[in-house]
Structures are given as C-alpha cells and as structure tokens.
Design a protein around this motif. Structure first.
Motif, mmCIF file in Angstrom:
data_model
loop_
_atom_site.group_PDB
_atom_site.id
_atom_site.type_symbol
_atom_site.label_atom_id
_atom_site.label_comp_id
_atom_site.label_asym_id
_atom_site.label_seq_id
_atom_site.Cartn_x
_atom_site.Cartn_y
_atom_site.Cartn_z
ATOM 1 N N THR A 178 0.796 -1.226 0.000
ATOM 2 C CA THR A 178 0.000 0.000 0.000
ATOM 3 C C THR A 178 0.827 1.274 0.000
ATOM 4 O O THR A 178 0.302 2.350 -0.283
ATOM 5 N N GLY A 179 2.106 1.177 0.369
ATOM 6 C CA GLY A 179 2.956 2.357 0.444
ATOM 7 C C GLY A 179 2.823 3.135 1.740
ATOM 8 O O GLY A 179 3.554 4.104 1.961
ATOM 9 N N HIS A 180 1.928 2.725 2.638
ATOM 10 C CA HIS A 180 1.795 3.407 3.925
ATOM 11 C C HIS A 180 3.046 3.189 4.769
ATOM 12 O O HIS A 180 3.756 2.179 4.620
ATOM 13 N N THR A 181 3.312 4.142 5.656
ATOM 14 C CA THR A 181 4.492 4.051 6.507
ATOM 15 C C THR A 181 4.098 4.131 7.974
ATOM 16 O O THR A 181 3.040 4.644 8.339
ATOM 17 N N LEU A 182 4.986 3.602 8.806
ATOM 18 C CA LEU A 182 4.920 3.811 10.250
ATOM 19 C C LEU A 182 6.346 3.876 10.772
ATOM 20 O O LEU A 182 7.284 3.384 10.132
ATOM 21 N N ALA A 183 6.506 4.511 11.914
ATOM 22 C CA ALA A 183 7.818 4.614 12.557
ATOM 23 C C ALA A 183 7.739 3.899 13.891
ATOM 24 O O ALA A 183 6.933 4.266 14.755
ATOM 25 N N ALA A 184 8.536 2.851 14.055
ATOM 26 C CA ALA A 184 8.472 2.001 15.247
ATOM 27 C C ALA A 184 9.795 2.012 15.990
ATOM 28 O O ALA A 184 10.862 2.243 15.415
ATOM 29 N N PHE A 185 9.721 1.709 17.289
ATOM 30 C CA PHE A 185 10.889 1.754 18.168
ATOM 31 C C PHE A 185 10.600 0.910 19.399
ATOM 32 O O PHE A 185 9.431 0.618 19.711
ATOM 33 N N THR A 186 11.650 0.478 20.083
ATOM 34 C CA THR A 186 11.438 -0.241 21.330
ATOM 35 C C THR A 186 10.975 0.746 22.400
ATOM 36 O O THR A 186 11.226 1.948 22.324
ATOM 37 N N SER A 187 10.306 0.216 23.428
ATOM 38 C CA SER A 187 9.620 1.073 24.396
ATOM 39 C C SER A 187 10.307 1.043 25.762
ATOM 40 O O SER A 187 9.872 0.344 26.669
#
Length: 227
Positions: A178-187
């Motif tokens: 889909t080309g959608h993005t997200l930005a993820a990281f450890t918590s």
C-alpha cells in the motif's frame, strides 16, 4: 493534579547525562527515524505488534496539516561505572517524538483520544497507550489497515526489527502493498503504559507529539530504576 510534563528539551539534547541512585549512568543521543507520511494529519501512537490493524486504536484529537514529518528518538546508552564498556552497548529508547515544526515547545499537554478528559485524572495519573510487545510507534490513521502483510511473525514491521537484531530504532517501515508508513521503536524498559504529549510553540502551534518511556530522569531528578 495529573502528571506534569518533564524537561523534554533537555531529554532531546545530545550528550545529556543522568545518574540513577545506584550510581549507574546514562548518556543521550538522538537517533533519526526518517520522515513519516501523514496523508490525513491524524496521528496514532500505539504498540504496533498488538494494535496495528486491530481496529482498537483511535487517532489523537489534535490534528496537523497533512505532510511528511521527521521522527526521532532520544536513546540512552547505559553503563555501570565499575565495569568496562560492554561489547554491545546497553541502549534504551527514553522517548520518541514526531516533529511537526522545528520550533521549541514552550507548553505541553497530554495527547488525548476522543472522550478523554484530563479533569478526571488523579494525582500523577496520565492517559497513555499500553505496550504488551515491547514496542511503540507513530502512524497516520489512514495506515490503520495499510499493512496487510503484518500478521504475527511476518511482514515488514517484523522484518525491520528482526533484520536489525532487535535494535532500538526508530525504524521507518513501509508496506510494499500500500505504500503506507509507520515509525516504530522499542519502548524503554518494555511493557507498560506510556503517555504521549503534544508540544506547542509560543504561538500555540503544534511542534511535536512525544512519547515518554520513563527511562531517563530529569537533570535534577533521582530514580532507582533498573540498569
């Protein structure tokens, strides 16, 4: 009174240091997570391994202009003063932010979901999101169903962490479908509940959304937190 915001300017200043009551120390560096697409300007923050695509999360009530915005994390490198440097540094994401404007935030308010009222909070309470898989993220509400490949231990989100040996991030993840993005990281230290704050400029404009993972005390605080 609900929980008060901390000194987040200090927390996102490279080289900021802190010390736990145990004597263990931390040094902050700021890690770049790239530019996140916000096609609607409605921001979601959650544990993506648990909630992405579940239909159980909502965007914050505060919205911003659609665009692409930088994501960065304040990463703490932790050390014990009586031990030599580790072969693999002990790093924890102390906070992550989605930068809307490159201006100082002079006021902070809790980022709220529909129906949340800060007047209902007790002393030091906050509204935040729950983490059950040790990760957090930002994405646009339009991406809620935008990661059809993300199923259990598969897909680009899993690959971003697995291919980096589960490094702290931030990881900018794009759906090939889909080309959608997200930005993820450890918590931070892992699972728990963490507040997201909305920073505003002197003119009242939104400068950032910032999630605090409670790793680093402020420059004038002490904590017995683990290292």
């Amino acid at each position: 009174m609900p929980m008060s915001p901390r000194d987040y300017t200090w927390l996102f200043t490279p080289g900021s240091t802190f010390r736990y009551e145990s004597g263990n120390t931390g040094v902050i560096h700021v890690a770049d997570g790239g530019a996140l697409d916000l096609p609607t300007g409605r921001v979601v923050a959650c544990d993506p391994f648990v909630y992405l695509g579940s239909g159980d999360v909502e965007p914050f009530t505060v919205t911003v202009a659609p665009g692409r915005y930088r994501v960065e994390a304040a990463v703490a490198t932790l050390a014990r003063p009586d031990e030599p440097p580790a072969a693999r540094p002990h790093r924890r994401v102390a906070a992550a932010r989605l930068v809307i404007r490159d201006e100082p935030a002079v006021t902070w308010e809790l980022a709220l979901l529909p129906g949340q009222d800060p007047a209902e909070l007790g002393d030091d309470e906050f509204f935040g999101y729950g983490v059950d898989a040790g990760t957090g993220c930002f994405y646009d509400a339009a991406a809620e169903e935008g990661f059809p490949e993300a199923q259990e231990d598969e897909g680009p989100l899993w690959d971003a962490f697995e291919n980096s040996d589960w490094s702290e991030g931030p990881h900018l993840v794009r759906s090939p479908a889909t080309g959608h993005t997200l930005a993820a990281f450890t918590s931070g230290w892992g699972d728990g509940s963490y507040p997201t704050w909305t920073g505003r400029s002197a003119e009242g404009e939104v400068t950032c959304f910032l999630t605090d993972f409670f790793v680093a005390p402020g420059p004038d605080e002490d904590t017995g937190g683990p290292v």
